[in-house]
Scaffold this active site. Structure first.
Site, PDB file in Angstrom:
ATOM      1  N   CYS A 146       0.842  -1.195   0.000  1.00  0.00           N
ATOM      2  CA  CYS A 146       0.000   0.000   0.000  1.00  0.00           C
ATOM      3  C   CYS A 146       0.879   1.247   0.000  1.00  0.00           C
ATOM      4  O   CYS A 146       2.090   1.153   0.160  1.00  0.00           O
ATOM      5  CB  CYS A 146      -0.868   0.014   1.241  1.00  0.00           C
ATOM      6  SG  CYS A 146      -1.629  -1.548   1.602  1.00  0.00           S
ATOM      7  N   ARG A 164       1.928   1.289  -8.602  1.00  0.00           N
ATOM      8  CA  ARG A 164       2.160   0.079  -7.801  1.00  0.00           C
ATOM      9  C   ARG A 164       0.913  -0.779  -7.658  1.00  0.00           C
ATOM     10  O   ARG A 164       0.992  -1.904  -7.182  1.00  0.00           O
ATOM     11  CB  ARG A 164       2.632   0.470  -6.391  1.00  0.00           C
ATOM     12  CG  ARG A 164       3.964   1.160  -6.373  1.00  0.00           C
ATOM     13  CD  ARG A 164       4.029   2.172  -5.253  1.00  0.00           C
ATOM     14  NE  ARG A 164       3.459   1.661  -4.027  1.00  0.00           N
ATOM     15  CZ  ARG A 164       4.161   1.156  -3.039  1.00  0.00           C
ATOM     16  NH1 ARG A 164       5.466   1.109  -3.123  1.00  0.00           N
ATOM     17  NH2 ARG A 164       3.576   0.720  -1.957  1.00  0.00           N
ATOM     18  N   ASN A 176       0.589   0.450   6.327  1.00  0.00           N
ATOM     19  CA  ASN A 176       1.044  -0.541   5.339  1.00  0.00           C
ATOM     20  C   ASN A 176       1.597  -1.729   6.109  1.00  0.00           C
ATOM     21  O   ASN A 176       2.268  -1.538   7.123  1.00  0.00           O
ATOM     22  CB  ASN A 176       2.207   0.008   4.506  1.00  0.00           C
ATOM     23  CG  ASN A 176       1.774   1.081   3.550  1.00  0.00           C
ATOM     24  OD1 ASN A 176       0.599   1.400   3.464  1.00  0.00           O
ATOM     25  ND2 ASN A 176       2.732   1.645   2.841  1.00  0.00           N
ATOM     26  N   GLY A 177       1.386  -2.942   5.589  1.00  0.00           N
ATOM     27  CA  GLY A 177       1.956  -4.117   6.244  1.00  0.00           C
ATOM     28  C   GLY A 177       0.875  -5.011   6.821  1.00  0.00           C
ATOM     29  O   GLY A 177      -0.312  -4.870   6.482  1.00  0.00           O
ATOM     30  N   GLU A 194      11.901 -23.157 -13.927  1.00  0.00           N
ATOM     31  CA  GLU A 194      11.643 -21.733 -13.693  1.00  0.00           C
ATOM     32  C   GLU A 194      12.868 -20.884 -14.072  1.00  0.00           C
ATOM     33  O   GLU A 194      12.721 -19.801 -14.644  1.00  0.00           O
ATOM     34  CB  GLU A 194      11.251 -21.535 -12.216  1.00  0.00           C
ATOM     35  CG  GLU A 194      11.050 -20.106 -11.765  1.00  0.00           C
ATOM     36  CD  GLU A 194       9.922 -19.357 -12.468  1.00  0.00           C
ATOM     37  OE1 GLU A 194       9.154 -19.955 -13.237  1.00  0.00           O
ATOM     38  OE2 GLU A 194       9.844 -18.129 -12.252  1.00  0.00           O
ATOM     39  N   LYS A 250      12.701 -17.924 -16.785  1.00  0.00           N
ATOM     40  CA  LYS A 250      13.104 -16.546 -16.496  1.00  0.00           C
ATOM     41  C   LYS A 250      14.081 -16.056 -17.556  1.00  0.00           C
ATOM     42  O   LYS A 250      13.959 -14.955 -18.075  1.00  0.00           O
ATOM     43  CB  LYS A 250      13.778 -16.422 -15.106  1.00  0.00           C
ATOM     44  CG  LYS A 250      12.891 -16.502 -13.923  1.00  0.00           C
ATOM     45  CD  LYS A 250      11.987 -15.315 -13.710  1.00  0.00           C
ATOM     46  CE  LYS A 250      10.679 -15.482 -14.418  1.00  0.00           C
ATOM     47  NZ  LYS A 250       9.559 -16.093 -13.793  1.00  0.00           N
ATOM     48  N   GLU A 273      12.391 -15.694 -21.167  1.00  0.00           N
ATOM     49  CA  GLU A 273      11.372 -14.659 -21.371  1.00  0.00           C
ATOM     50  C   GLU A 273      11.939 -13.248 -21.340  1.00  0.00           C
ATOM     51  O   GLU A 273      11.408 -12.365 -22.000  1.00  0.00           O
ATOM     52  CB  GLU A 273      10.190 -14.814 -20.411  1.00  0.00           C
ATOM     53  CG  GLU A 273      10.489 -14.560 -18.965  1.00  0.00           C
ATOM     54  CD  GLU A 273       9.283 -14.812 -18.064  1.00  0.00           C
ATOM     55  OE1 GLU A 273       8.141 -14.710 -18.531  1.00  0.00           O
ATOM     56  OE2 GLU A 273       9.497 -15.097 -16.882  1.00  0.00           O
ATOM     57  N   HIS A 279      18.769 -39.039 -21.853  1.00  0.00           N
ATOM     58  CA  HIS A 279      17.716 -39.542 -22.739  1.00  0.00           C
ATOM     59  C   HIS A 279      17.444 -38.576 -23.884  1.00  0.00           C
ATOM     60  O   HIS A 279      16.375 -38.609 -24.488  1.00  0.00           O
ATOM     61  CB  HIS A 279      16.435 -39.795 -21.938  1.00  0.00           C
ATOM     62  CG  HIS A 279      16.619 -40.806 -20.857  1.00  0.00           C
ATOM     63  ND1 HIS A 279      16.749 -42.154 -21.122  1.00  0.00           N
ATOM     64  CD2 HIS A 279      16.762 -40.665 -19.518  1.00  0.00           C
ATOM     65  CE1 HIS A 279      16.936 -42.800 -19.981  1.00  0.00           C
ATOM     66  NE2 HIS A 279      16.960 -41.916 -19.005  1.00  0.00           N
ATOM     67  N   LYS A 306       1.391  -9.134 -18.575  1.00  0.00           N
ATOM     68  CA  LYS A 306       1.432  -9.516 -17.156  1.00  0.00           C
ATOM     69  C   LYS A 306       0.244 -10.396 -16.795  1.00  0.00           C
ATOM     70  O   LYS A 306       0.361 -11.313 -15.993  1.00  0.00           O
ATOM     71  CB  LYS A 306       1.439  -8.248 -16.284  1.00  0.00           C
ATOM     72  CG  LYS A 306       1.567  -8.509 -14.800  1.00  0.00           C
ATOM     73  CD  LYS A 306       2.951  -9.023 -14.444  1.00  0.00           C
ATOM     74  CE  LYS A 306       3.084  -9.491 -13.013  1.00  0.00           C
ATOM     75  NZ  LYS A 306       4.190 -10.440 -12.840  1.00  0.00           N
TER      76      LYS A 306
HETATM   77  C1  F6R Z   1       6.420 -15.882 -16.104  1.00  0.00           C
HETATM   78  C2  F6R Z   1       5.066 -15.495 -15.784  1.00  0.00           C
HETATM   79  C3  F6R Z   1       3.939 -16.277 -16.362  1.00  0.00           C
HETATM   80  C4  F6R Z   1       2.800 -16.387 -15.345  1.00  0.00           C
HETATM   81  C5  F6R Z   1       1.575 -17.044 -16.016  1.00  0.00           C
HETATM   82  C6  F6R Z   1       0.455 -17.254 -15.026  1.00  0.00           C
HETATM   83  O1  F6R Z   1       7.363 -15.088 -15.468  1.00  0.00           O
HETATM   84  O2  F6R Z   1       4.847 -14.553 -15.078  1.00  0.00           O
HETATM   85  O3  F6R Z   1       4.355 -17.521 -16.792  1.00  0.00           O
HETATM   86  O4  F6R Z   1       3.231 -17.138 -14.272  1.00  0.00           O
HETATM   87  O5  F6R Z   1       1.124 -16.241 -17.065  1.00  0.00           O
HETATM   88  O6  F6R Z   1       0.032 -16.048 -14.481  1.00  0.00           O
HETATM   89  P1  F6R Z   1      -0.780 -15.986 -13.131  1.00  0.00           P
HETATM   90  O7  F6R Z   1       0.085 -16.498 -12.059  1.00  0.00           O
HETATM   91  O8  F6R Z   1      -1.137 -14.533 -12.976  1.00  0.00           O
HETATM   92  O9  F6R Z   1      -1.992 -16.849 -13.316  1.00  0.00           O
END
Ligand code: F6R
Length: 608
Positions: free
Chosen positions: A2, A27, A98-99, A481, A485, A488, A504, A603
């Site tokens: 927040c 934010r 906040n918190g 993962e 990272k 992407e 394999h 996002k």
């Molecule tokens: C990768 C990433 C995506 C999300 C995926 C699911 O860094 O952010 O692979 O993890 O699109 O998104 P959520 O978790 O919002 O359902």
């Protein structure tokens, strides 16, 4: 999380506070509010939704005065609504916070027994009542100090008092708080960008300290009331840099927020001195948990990787079979579900179309759905039977970092709860596991301190054309993962594999221009991973190893080592992902890609 802004001086506070809040809008938040002291009394205006809703309210019902506090709220306790929006008032006291308050439920009960009436579902309102209880004829700062003796948790707090119209009292623990110094007026804020327009002179408040902020002076005190002398700092950041807290990218900022995000997700849930967890808002009875025959996890992308870690933890602690499905595959397969199955949907945004559709399908088939989500009241929590919120705070960088770590932590908590309810996890073992989990934020801090070294490895490898990430057991999802990272945000080809699968197929790729990133921590699969690394070395592949500190043996396999502190294998993924996030970040940064908004990615993926 927040946002807080406060002002004391001679100008009209409301427009100034609204501008400050607008600078924190990036934010993310779901409601906002202001409290303004007009010299006689404190007026409050609050509204769910965006700041423009609050603006319109202020046009209809203006507030004027030269002292005030404002807040943008990202809901954690209580849904986004007018009554849960800050500021909160109790008697003569008004607060923004906040918190997360760890012991808010017990404090609330105690206060209610004394006849105090609560008007919101928030943990914050407890603060207002506690301070009002202590106030009497004392200065506000003294009442705040006394009230703080009762609370546990994380907070940045700004407080007004109706009959002390010349001051803001602010304090913090774990959440950020700054004081901005001006001529005959002063400001407080949770974040520099909120008040950067008014000053470049800042005093950063430390945990436990209390700031008395008046128009003509700022007094900082230790928790026991001793004066603190701290020189102000000149902040030369541009407004854009300030939004990122001085970091070059949101992703970098969010990587560094992980100790706090993790601590907030655990706060109030790991029961102190006990061997169990309390999952607020998950209303599954012990009988329900005992009768479960299967758990099916559905998610996409990074959240799916968290689900794979969750499978390991739930099967280990609760001895229930767990399937992990990609949400995009789940409903097209004609899944078989019954009312003895629990579906766990994981989503940072709570709006991912495939995950939402999987949740609907699961409910239609009679299963109960528990979701693990970061955004309160988003589509997936609204569609699920139970919700376990991660408290990562808003994640802005497209690549998920702090959300991932908090998802794994939430799954850890769920696994312990299931294990305790089903009596498959002994009290002794649960205590040991929870102690190791609680130590993870500190371990992460230590890994973050090693960033310059990780950056050097990134420099050495940033032109490498292909990466293979390998690991075994609970760290296998971390290999996936780590590869995700890197690909992407840097657009370099990267694949994650269980190390045992290397021979394999993927071993055919190994040559001197291919880097193999291996998680080789000293757990039960350590020796096996080392033998995979021998195979890589024999084919001139280059190795980067995530290992434990002071591991001499691994030095013979690679000069490129990324150490993490030793912990239980169940906690390892919370640590081993950190160097991989930083490695991906610095490689992308060396290559000059758009780290926060990589090409072709969004996002929140709200279409199939
Ligand atoms: C990768 C990433 C995506 C999300 C995926 C699911 O860094 O952010 O692979 O993890 O699109 O998104 P959520 O978790 O919002 O359902």
């Amino acid at each position: 999380m927040c946002g807080i802004v406060g002002y004391v001086g001679s100008r009209d506070a409301a427009p100034l506070l609204m501008e400050g809040l607008a600078r924190l809008e990036y934010r993310g938040y779901d409601s906002a509010g202001l409290a303004i002291h007009d010299g006689k009394e404190i007026g409050i205006r609050r509204a769910p939704g965006k700041l423009r809703v609050l603006s319109r309210l202020l046009e209809r019902k203006p507030l004027s005065g030269t002292l005030g506090i404002g807040h943008t709220r990202w809901a954690t306790h209580g849904r986004p609504s007018e009554e849960n929006a800050h500021p909160h008032r109790a008697g003569r006291v008004v607060v923004v916070h906040n918190g997360i308050l760890e012991n808010h439920s017990e404090l609330r009960q105690r206060l209610e027994k004394k006849g105090r009436r609560f008007t919101s579902q928030t943990d914050t309102e407890v603060f207002a009542h506690l301070i009002d209880e202590e106030l009497g004829r004392k200065p506000l700062e003294e009442a705040v100090r006394r009230a703080l003796r009762y609370v546990r948790g994380t907070y940045a707090l700004a407080v007004l008092c109706a009959d002390q119209p010349d001051r803001i009292v602010a304090t913090k623990n774990a959440s950020p708080l700054v004081v901005g110094l001006c001529q005959n007026e002063n400001l407080v804020a949770s974040d520099v960008p909120a008040i950067l327009e008014h000053t470049r002179k800042f005093v950063f408040i430390e945990d436990g300290e209390l700031a008395l902020v008046q128009a003509g002076r700022v007094k900082i005190q230790t928790p026991d009331g001793k004066p603190v002398r701290r020189r102000s700092r000149h902040i030369g950041w541009s407004p854009l840099m300030a939004e990122k807290g001085g970091h070059k990218h949101f992703m970098h900022k969010e990587i560094h927020e992980q100790p706090r995000a993790l601590a907030d997700t655990l706060t109030g849930r790991v029961l102190r001195d006990s061997a169990d967890v309390h999952l607020d808002s998950v209303k599954l009875r012990v009988r329900d948990l005992k009768n479960l025959s299967r758990i099916v996890i559905v998610a996409c992308g990074t959240s799916w990787h968290a689900g794979l870690v969750g499978k390991f933890l739930i099967e280990r602690f609760a001895r229930i079979p767990v399937e992990v499905d990609l949400a995009s595959e789940f409903r097209y397969r004609g899944p078989i579900l019954s009312d003895r199955d629990l579906v766990v949907a994981i989503s940072q945004s709570g709006e991912t179309a495939d995950t939402l559709a999987a949740v609907r399908e699961a409910r239609k088939l009679g299963a109960r759905v528990l979701c693990i989500c970061n955004v309160m009241d988003s589509g997936i929590p609204r569609t699920s039977d139970h919700v376990l919120y991660t408290h990562a705070g808003p994640e802005i960088g497209v690549a998920s970092t702090k959300a991932f770590v908090t998802q794994m932590a939430a799954l850890f908590l769920l696994a312990v709860r299931l294990g305790r309810a089903r009596k498959t996890l002994s009290e002794k073992e649960a205590r040991k596991q929870l102690a190791a989990l609680a130590a993870a934020p500190e371990h992460i801090e230590r890994i973050l301190k090693n960033e310059p070294h990780i950056q050097e490895i990134a420099r050495a490898f940033h032109t490498t054309k292909a990466f293979l990430f390998i690991a075994r057991g609970i760290n296998y999802p971390i290999a996936l993962e780590g590869a995700l990272k890197l690909k992407e945000i840097s657009y370099i080809h990267a694949e994650g594999y269980p190390a045992g699968e290397m021979k394999h197929g993927p071993i055919a790729l190994i040559e001197k221009d291919v880097a193999v990133v291996a998680v080789a921590t000293k757990n039960s699969t350590y020796e096996k991973v080392l033998s995979n690394l021998s195979e890589v070395r024999a084919r001139d592949g280059q190795v980067i190893a995530i290992c434990n500190q002071r591991d001499k043996k691994i030095e013979t396999y690679s000069p490129h080592l990324l150490p993490v502190p030793a912990t239980l294998d169940t906690v390892e993924p919370l640590l081993t992902i950190l160097p991989l996030q930083l490695l991906a970040y610095h490689i992308a940064n060396f290559n000059g890609t758009d780290v926060d908004q990589p090409r072709n990615l969004a996002k929140s993926v709200t279409v199939e």
